[in-house]
Design a protein around this motif. Structure first.
Motif, PDB file in Angstrom:
ATOM      1  N   ILE A 142       6.374  -2.535   1.497  1.00  0.00           N
ATOM      2  CA  ILE A 142       7.143  -1.296   1.327  1.00  0.00           C
ATOM      3  C   ILE A 142       6.264  -0.152   0.825  1.00  0.00           C
ATOM      4  CG2 ILE A 142       9.032  -0.209   0.037  1.00  0.00           C
ATOM      5  CD1 ILE A 142      10.425  -2.925   0.021  1.00  0.00           C
ATOM      6  N   LEU A 143       5.369  -0.437  -0.115  1.00  0.00           N
ATOM      7  CA  LEU A 143       4.580   0.608  -0.768  1.00  0.00           C
ATOM      8  C   LEU A 143       3.148   0.687  -0.260  1.00  0.00           C
ATOM      9  CD1 LEU A 143       5.694   0.014  -4.493  1.00  0.00           C
ATOM     10  CD2 LEU A 143       6.674   1.623  -2.837  1.00  0.00           C
ATOM     11  N   GLY A 144       2.757  -0.183   0.673  1.00  0.00           N
ATOM     12  CA  GLY A 144       1.348  -0.291   1.022  1.00  0.00           C
ATOM     13  C   GLY A 144       0.659  -1.154  -0.016  1.00  0.00           C
ATOM     14  N   LYS A 145      -0.666  -1.140  -0.083  1.00  0.00           N
ATOM     15  CA  LYS A 145      -1.360  -2.000  -1.039  1.00  0.00           C
ATOM     16  C   LYS A 145      -2.136  -1.227  -2.094  1.00  0.00           C
ATOM     17  CE  LYS A 145      -1.670  -6.150   1.773  1.00  0.00           C
ATOM     18  NZ  LYS A 145      -2.513  -7.284   2.218  1.00  0.00           N
ATOM     19  N   ASP A 146      -1.920   0.077  -2.177  1.00  0.00           N
ATOM     20  CA  ASP A 146      -2.671   0.885  -3.128  1.00  0.00           C
ATOM     21  C   ASP A 146      -1.781   1.421  -4.243  1.00  0.00           C
ATOM     22  OD1 ASP A 146      -5.232   1.749  -3.851  1.00  0.00           O
ATOM     23  OD2 ASP A 146      -4.795   3.786  -3.167  1.00  0.00           O
ATOM     24  N   TYR A 147      -0.630   0.800  -4.462  1.00  0.00           N
ATOM     25  CA  TYR A 147       0.283   1.260  -5.498  1.00  0.00           C
ATOM     26  C   TYR A 147      -0.199   0.824  -6.873  1.00  0.00           C
ATOM     27  CZ  TYR A 147       2.114  -3.491  -4.668  1.00  0.00           C
ATOM     28  OH  TYR A 147       2.244  -4.848  -4.496  1.00  0.00           O
ATOM     29  N   SER A 148       0.483   1.311  -7.892  1.00  0.00           N
ATOM     30  CA  SER A 148       0.096   0.988  -9.264  1.00  0.00           C
ATOM     31  C   SER A 148       1.333   0.869 -10.140  1.00  0.00           C
ATOM     32  CB  SER A 148      -0.832   2.078  -9.823  1.00  0.00           C
ATOM     33  OG  SER A 148      -0.152   3.321  -9.883  1.00  0.00           O
ATOM     34  N   VAL A 149       1.155   0.274 -11.302  1.00  0.00           N
ATOM     35  CA  VAL A 149       2.227   0.196 -12.291  1.00  0.00           C
ATOM     36  C   VAL A 149       2.263   1.502 -13.075  1.00  0.00           C
ATOM     37  CG1 VAL A 149       3.090  -0.984 -14.345  1.00  0.00           C
ATOM     38  CG2 VAL A 149       2.065  -2.304 -12.483  1.00  0.00           C
ATOM     39  N   ALA A 207       3.805   4.155  -5.465  1.00  0.00           N
ATOM     40  CA  ALA A 207       2.773   4.574  -4.519  1.00  0.00           C
ATOM     41  C   ALA A 207       2.169   5.905  -4.919  1.00  0.00           C
ATOM     42  CB  ALA A 207       3.359   4.667  -3.105  1.00  0.00           C
ATOM     43  N   MET A 208       2.749   6.533  -5.941  1.00  0.00           N
ATOM     44  CA  MET A 208       2.230   7.807  -6.453  1.00  0.00           C
ATOM     45  C   MET A 208       1.999   7.654  -7.952  1.00  0.00           C
ATOM     46  SD  MET A 208       4.821  10.437  -4.523  1.00  0.00           S
ATOM     47  CE  MET A 208       3.949  11.884  -5.125  1.00  0.00           C
ATOM     48  N   ASP A 209       0.955   8.296  -8.474  1.00  0.00           N
ATOM     49  CA  ASP A 209       0.654   8.231  -9.899  1.00  0.00           C
ATOM     50  C   ASP A 209       1.632   9.111 -10.653  1.00  0.00           C
ATOM     51  OD1 ASP A 209      -2.108   9.280 -12.002  1.00  0.00           O
ATOM     52  OD2 ASP A 209      -0.516   7.843 -12.345  1.00  0.00           O
TER      53      ASP A 209
END
Length: 280
Positions: A108-115, A240-242
Motif C-alpha cells: 500500500i505504501l511502497g517500501k520507503d515509508y517510515s514510522v 509514506a511522508m515524513d
C-alpha cells in the motif's frame, strides 16, 4: 473485516500471497483490516504488564487528581494517548516490524515509508461519553484538492486485552469515509458528528494480540469503558511522508536494531535518551 491467519503462517511469520492481497483490498475498500490474535500470548502478557506499569506511573505523576476526582481525561471521555519510551518490551520486533503488517503495508505504501508515531491509546474506566467522530488527519491541501488521494498513512494497533462492548471499543465508519476528496477532511468539509448518526458504524471487537491496520482518514471514535480495567492499544503510524520526529531512540538501542527497523525509524531522534511515558 477479520482475516484469519493459518497456523502455517503463524509458525513461519510469513503471510500467503492470498492473505496479503485480501488484507490489502480490504484496507483499500473498507478502510481497515484485522489479523486476529497473531501475537504469542506470552508476548501479549509481557507487553500488558509493562504497559500497566507505565500507565500507573503516568497517572501517579501527571493525572492522579484528575482521575481520582472522576472528572476524567479529555473532557470526560477518559481516552488517553500516551507516548511510550522506545525500550523493551515496547520496541520488540513483533511490535515495530511485524512481518505480517509490513507485508501488507509494503503493497500500500511502497517500501520507503517510515514510522511517524510511537504511542498508545487507552480507554480508562469511568468514561462518561464517546469521543467526537473524527479522522486522525485533516486535509492534506486544505480546500485546494477536490479529488481523493492515495493512502499515505496507516495506523497500526495491537490491543493488549480482549476488546468487547464493555471496555471501550473503537467505533468505526468503514466503507467510504477514507475515500472522500481531500478537501472533505478540512474544516469546510462535511461534519462527521452531523453525518455519522445517519450512517452505518461498527464497534471493533478483537482478541488481545490482534493487529488492526487502518487508513488514518477513516472516521472513528473511542467509546466509554464500562468495565473496571483499562483497555490499552499500542499505536504506531507508518507513513509514506515524513510527518513527525518526536520518537527518541538511544544510540545503543538503534545500533542493535535490524536494518529494516533502522530504516523505519530513520527520521526520528537518534541518539536521544528514551522518554518517560508522556501525554500526547
Amino acid at each position: 473485516m477479520i482475516v484469519k491467519v493459518s497456523q502455517q503462517e503463524l509458525d513461519t511469520l510469513t503471510l500467503n500471497e492470498e492473505t496479503i492481497q485480501l488484507a490489502v483490498n480490504l484496507i483499500r475498500v473498507n478502510g481497515y483490516v484485522i489479523l486476529e490474535g497473531v501475537l504469542p500470548e506470552a508476548k501479549v502478557v509481557e507487553l500488558r504488564t509493562a504497559f500497566q506499569e507505565a500507565m500507573d506511573w503516568f497517572i501517579d505523576k501527571h493525572g492522579k487528581e484528575i482521575y481520582l476526582n472522576k472528572t476524567g481525561f479529555n473532557e470526560g471521555t477518559n481516552h488517553l494517548g500516551i507516548f511510550l519510551p522506545f525500550q523493551a518490551p515496547f520496541n520488540d520486533p513483533l511490535v515495530i516490524e511485524h512481518p505480517f503488517a509490513l507485508a501488507i503495508m509494503d503493497r500500500i505504501l511502497g517500501k520507503d515509508y517510515s514510522v511517524t508515531l510511537f504511542s498508545s491509546n487507552t480507554s480508562l474506566p469511568g468514561g462518561q461519553k464517546s469521543q467526537p467522530v473524527h479522522p486522525d488527519y485533516g486535509a492534506r491541501f486544505g480546500d485546494l484538492c477536490n479529488t481523493h488521494l492515495p493512502i499515505t498513512d496507516l495506523v497500526f494497533n495491537i490491543p493488549l486485552v480482549d476488546v468487547h462492548d464493555g471496555n471501550g471499543p473503537m467505533e468505526i465508519w468503514p466503507g467510504g469515509t477514507h475515500l472522500l476528496p481531500d478537501n472533505y477532511y478540512g474544516p469546510n468539509g462535511p461534519n462527521p458528528e452531523e453525518l455519522a448518526p445517519h450512517m452505518h458504524s461498527i464497534k471493533v471487537h478483537m482478541p488481545a494480540g490482534s493487529i488492526l491496520l487502518r487508513d488514518v482518514r477513516m472516521w472513528h471514535r473511542g467509546t466509554p469503558n464500562r468495565g473496571d480495567s483499562i483497555r490499552p492499544n499500542l499505536a504506531l503510524i507508518y507513513s509514506a511522508m515524513d510527518r513527525d520526529n518526536r520518537v527518541q531512540i538511544p544510540i545503543e538501542t538503534y545500533e542493535q536494531m535490524s536494518d529494516r527497523a533502522k530504516h523505519l525509524f530513520r527520521w526520528q531522534k537518534i541518539g536521544y535518551p528514551a522518554i518517560e511515558p508522556t501525554h500526547e
